[in-house]
Design an enzyme around this catalytic site. Structure first.
Site, PDB file in Angstrom:
ATOM      1  N   ASP A   1      -1.911   3.652   4.448  1.00 10.65           N
ATOM      2  CA  ASP A   1      -2.955   3.872   3.442  1.00 10.65           C
ATOM      3  C   ASP A   1      -4.296   4.297   4.044  1.00 10.65           C
ATOM      4  OD1 ASP A   1      -0.989   3.021   1.797  1.00 10.65           O
ATOM      5  OD2 ASP A   1      -2.130   1.390   0.900  1.00 10.65           O
TER       6      ASP A   1
ATOM      7  N   ASP B   1       7.064   3.800  -4.313  1.00 18.78           N
ATOM      8  CA  ASP B   1       6.448   3.260  -3.096  1.00 18.78           C
ATOM      9  C   ASP B   1       7.347   2.192  -2.482  1.00 18.78           C
ATOM     10  OD1 ASP B   1       4.504   2.538  -1.248  1.00 18.78           O
ATOM     11  OD2 ASP B   1       3.304   1.407  -2.691  1.00 18.78           O
TER      12      ASP B   1
HETATM   13  C1  GLA Z   1       0.812   0.942  -1.285  1.00 17.19           C
HETATM   14  C2  GLA Z   1       0.480   2.399  -1.469  1.00 17.19           C
HETATM   15  C3  GLA Z   1      -0.877   2.530  -2.116  1.00 17.19           C
HETATM   16  C4  GLA Z   1      -0.877   1.808  -3.451  1.00 17.19           C
HETATM   17  C5  GLA Z   1      -0.491   0.361  -3.251  1.00 17.19           C
HETATM   18  C6  GLA Z   1      -0.287  -0.357  -4.558  1.00 17.19           C
HETATM   19  O1  GLA Z   1      -0.043   0.338  -0.373  1.00 17.19           O
HETATM   20  O2  GLA Z   1       0.510   3.071  -0.251  1.00 17.19           O
HETATM   21  O3  GLA Z   1      -1.201   3.888  -2.303  1.00 17.19           O
HETATM   22  O4  GLA Z   1       0.042   2.438  -4.315  1.00 17.19           O
HETATM   23  O5  GLA Z   1       0.728   0.256  -2.534  1.00 17.19           O
HETATM   24  O6  GLA Z   1       0.050  -1.690  -4.392  1.00 17.19           O
END
Ligand code: GLA
Length: 434
Positions: A250, A190
């Site tokens: 997200d 990520d």
């Molecule tokens: C990002 C990702 C989420 C999750 C968070 C964890 O926002 O998109 O899916 O993994 O980080 O901190």
């Protein structure tokens, strides 16, 4: 555009759902059949497959299915929680329907690497260590997923909700070897930083792709280039770099947040971004519209069913994000719908293409390996409406067709008309056989 105020509200990421801001749908005045015709001509079911080949790592030949800790638990995770979840995934029957990956998202790690530079588990949350957790999952017929970030910090570290700066930069090969040694089967990687161009991202994500390959262990590679970054996920076919790639910011458990591609995304906002990327999907490589919110409240059962049906049609990873230890009957019926799981897991690995959209009524079609076509009649308007298409519009020929309704399992036969009265925000799915 990067978030300012929105960023400040992000750290917990467990905030209650936003107040719902329903878009009042425009009256669909355009003729759906004209829209259908335009959609078909614009490259519907016969869309040319991309030239770039998918990762040849043997995994994700169909979209991965499983569970991820983030949507419900955020940083509040531990080995005892993950073990309870594993028991629930098995006990509920989900594992046997294909939900095999159990992915431990952010915050599993200690704030420091060991003296040799190795990642280590947070000793309070995961006292037995990650190898033991992987063994535990494998012994139950499950697969082990884990989270890491390519730059200095994980997303929770970036937002200050978890200590340290244990990202993989400069440790790529070492981290990949460690994951392989722990028995990891799935890496979620990520970006979570405003820095870097899309080319920097491609180079950096490729480094971990190659590091994973060098371990010799088949590890499903899941990337996200969008968090607190310019939204590069929908800008290219990432199938040369990863098995699955996030296309949006997200998700949250709301139907519509009004965002185009910003934090947080509602179901229909994600659908708008992800549907046009259909041609990128193929075995080994799938668009990832994020983990599911089914069973997390904030939406009606109709909206939850639509969410699942559309994810199934879009050949999306089906990664549950709810607390599977406590599921009501409606949630179980959605997540365990075998008709839709079969559509999602079809070996052709095609993502449904949109063949009609008049602003209210949307029609998506997904060709299946046995010659059937799954068709979704999606009403994004504010009241019940009839959504229609035809067998020929979804690429079938002949004079008699059988339609199986994925939700009711009822079958009907006809000579080519495909139609349903669909409630507001609902999606009816038929599997149509010629
Ligand atoms: C990002 C990702 C989420 C999750 C968070 C964890 O926002 O998109 O899916 O993994 O980080 O901190």
């Amino acid at each position: 555009m990067l978030r300012g105020a929105a960023t400040a509200g992000r750290p917990g990421r467990l905030a209650p759902p936003l107040t719902r801001r329903r878009n009042v749908a425009k009256d669909g005045t355009a003729s759906l059949s004209a829209a259908l015709a335009a959609g078909v001509l614009a490259g519907g079911l016969l869309a040319v497959q991309p030239e770039v080949s998918a990762l040849d790592n043997g995994v994700a030949r169909t979209p991965p299915m499983g569970w991820n800790s983030w949507n419900t638990f955020g940083c509040d995770i531990s080995e005892s929680l993950i073990k309870q979840i594993a028991d629930a995934v098995v006990g509920s029957g989900m594992r046997d329907l294909g939900y095999t990956y159990v992915v431990v998202d952010d915050c599993w790690m200690s704030s420091t690497r060991d003296s040799a530079g190795n990642l280590q588990a947070d000793a309070t949350r995961f006292p037995s260590g990650m190898k033991a957790l992987g063994d535990h999952l494998h012994a139950r017929g499950l697969k082990f997923g884990i989270y890491q970030a390519p730059l200095d910090k994980t997303c929770a570290q970036y937002f200050g909700s978890h200590p340290g700066a244990t990202g993989a930069r400069g440790h790529e090969a070492q981290d990949a070897r460690r994951f392989a040694a722990w028995g990891v089967d799935y890496l979620k990687y990520d970006w979570c930083s405003p820095s870097g161009t899309i080319d920097d991202q491609v180079r950096t994500f490729t480094k971990m792709r190659d590091a994973l390959a060098a371990t010799g262990r088949p590890i499903l590679y899941s990337i996200n280039s969008n968090s607190v970054h310019d939204k590069t996920g929908p800008r290219r076919d990432w199938g040369d770099v990863a098995n699955i790639w996030r296309t949006t910011e997200d998700i949250t458990n709301t139907w519509d947040t009004g965002q185009t591609n910003g934090y947080p995304m509602g179901i229909r906002n994600i659908v708008d971004v992800n549907v046009p990327l259909a041609s990128y999907a193929r075995p080994g490589a799938f668009n990832d519209p994020d983990m599911m919110e089914v069973g997390r409240g904030g939406m009606t059962d109709t909206e939850m069913r639509s969410h699942f049906a559309l994810w199934a049609m879009m050949a999306s990873p089906l990664i549950a994000g709810n607390d599977v230890r406590n599921m009501d009957a409606a949630t179980q019926a959605i997540l365990k719908n075998q008709n839709l799981i079969a559509v999602n897991q079809d070996p052709l690995g095609l993502q449904a293409t949109q063949i009609g959209d008049d602003g209210t009524r949307r029609v998506l079609a997904k060709r299946l390996s046995d010659g059937d076509v799954a068709v979704a009649l999606f009403n994004q308007g504010a009241s019940t409406t009839t959504v229609s298409t035809t067998a020929s519009a979804i690429g079938l020929s002949g004079g008699s067709f059988t339609l199986r309704d994925a939700w009711t399992n009822a079958t009907s036969t006809g000579s080519g008309a495909i139609s349903a009265d669909v409630p507001s925000h609902g999606t009816v799915v038929y599997r149509v056989s010629g």
